[in-house]
Scaffold this motif. Sequence first.
Motif, mmCIF file in Angstrom:
data_model
loop_
_atom_site.group_PDB
_atom_site.id
_atom_site.type_symbol
_atom_site.label_atom_id
_atom_site.label_comp_id
_atom_site.label_asym_id
_atom_site.label_seq_id
_atom_site.Cartn_x
_atom_site.Cartn_y
_atom_site.Cartn_z
ATOM 1 N N PHE A 259 0.777 -1.377 0.070
ATOM 2 C CA PHE A 259 0.151 -0.003 -0.032
ATOM 3 C C PHE A 259 0.820 1.279 -0.113
ATOM 4 O O PHE A 259 1.987 1.193 0.772
ATOM 5 N N ASP A 260 0.398 2.280 -0.916
ATOM 6 C CA ASP A 260 1.027 3.545 -0.818
ATOM 7 C C ASP A 260 0.775 4.238 0.410
ATOM 8 O O ASP A 260 -0.526 3.945 1.159
ATOM 9 N N HIS A 261 1.561 4.952 1.107
ATOM 10 C CA HIS A 261 1.299 5.786 2.376
ATOM 11 C C HIS A 261 0.105 6.735 2.319
ATOM 12 O O HIS A 261 -0.503 7.045 3.265
ATOM 13 N N GLU A 262 -0.378 7.206 0.990
ATOM 14 C CA GLU A 262 -1.328 8.063 0.938
ATOM 15 C C GLU A 262 -2.886 7.418 1.301
ATOM 16 O O GLU A 262 -3.643 8.248 1.725
ATOM 17 N N VAL A 263 -2.730 6.187 1.067
ATOM 18 C CA VAL A 263 -3.883 5.408 1.650
ATOM 19 C C VAL A 263 -3.734 5.118 3.293
ATOM 20 O O VAL A 263 -4.675 5.488 3.821
#
Length: 438
Positions: A259-263
């Motif tokens: 997962f990307d940190h923006e999620v």
Amino acid sequence: MRRVCLTLPTHRACTGTITAIADEAAYGAREFGSEIHLLILDSSPAPVLSEHRKAVAALRASPGVTVHHLDEDEQRAFLREVLDRSAETSASADRLLGLMLPSRVSYGACTNRAFLIAQALGCTSVHRRDSDSRYQYVDGEPVFPLHQELTYLGQRAEDVRNSATRSKLPPGSGERRVAVAGGSFVGEMSVDVAEIRDQDPGTYDDLVGLSLPGGYPEIWRRHLIDASFRGAGAGTFDGDRTALAPISPTQVDMCNVGFDHEVYSRVPLPPARDTIGTDYFLLHLVHNARLPGLQHNRHIVNFHTQERRTDTGFLAYQVRFAKFLLATAYLNTVYARTTAAGDTLLDDEGHIRASVVAGFVRDSIDLDRTEVVRRLDVIDGAYRRLGGRYTRVADTIAERRPRLLDEARDDMADFAHLMDHWEALTRASAGTGPAVIR
């Protein structure tokens, strides 16, 4: 230098997995020039923890790889630091600590801890593996999912469109970043229900059918039941294939995902205890918000540990499965609303509006309990029809009936509460810096 977190949460013996995942971390650092933080979150009993410490100590030092092996005391100390920095009141801090590090198994809570620790380490993504999984091999070399995750995750979708085998991006989403990258698994079913399927296909359909949203035509419902918990089947890796599109949660497994940190800096996972499957919440959310995802075929090899085959392990797992089937009564109402909302779940910068999602979760708490009671009746009847050792499962469910009904609702209330505080926790975690991670 790009900094990422490769995490292995565990509560059982897995020295072989520790060695294998360290090799994957070394591969990521070597091939991509990334700084890899290998994070082992260990809730194992003392004898197993001791063996894990020996396995970690025996790992070869690899350039670009830092290993963090944290037992529950060390994780609790980190969480206390974060809670102190977030200025929560004492009562609120205690409740949040209980949701982040419960005394019972929680697949969502362990991953939420990885999310917060990754924030403290300054990582831009979290990549999760599980203790009951291995890698495929081709010509003697392991097939690491991290390769595809690091290639695509966090990249502007339009910039990587042509490098994917195929692309099916929704109109207007090319400027958005790839929010999730994942594959599935081969080998044994992810949920230990193969014996039920083989023994009584009709009862299997009754149970698995409870996990599906209502309203599907029978022919499509039949297909979904047949495909549930089976991953990519028995195939073997024969070359990379990738698809750039909002990816279905049924096509990705949480042992093989990044997962990307923006999620995860905006929305956590449900901290439900003794319940499988609820940790797939973010996969549903990013799909329904039509965020770009990357689906690959570097599938993990799934197997069932010996602990799950013991009488105690069998009972515990079947109860967790039953609790998942109750939880889906609430979760499916949330998923229906996020599906209807589509990309209106996103703000002008393409980030998930956490407050909207929290509102959907909070509204689900008021679900008419009639449906949940009906599900529990179906579950009880199904296990009694199976007989044998499944009768003990039915008896256990009957004994815990009021508690199970309450917990299904209360788990959603806990999730809503955690969401209300999550962004403050992620900010506080980032403020601690890497020095607080032992």
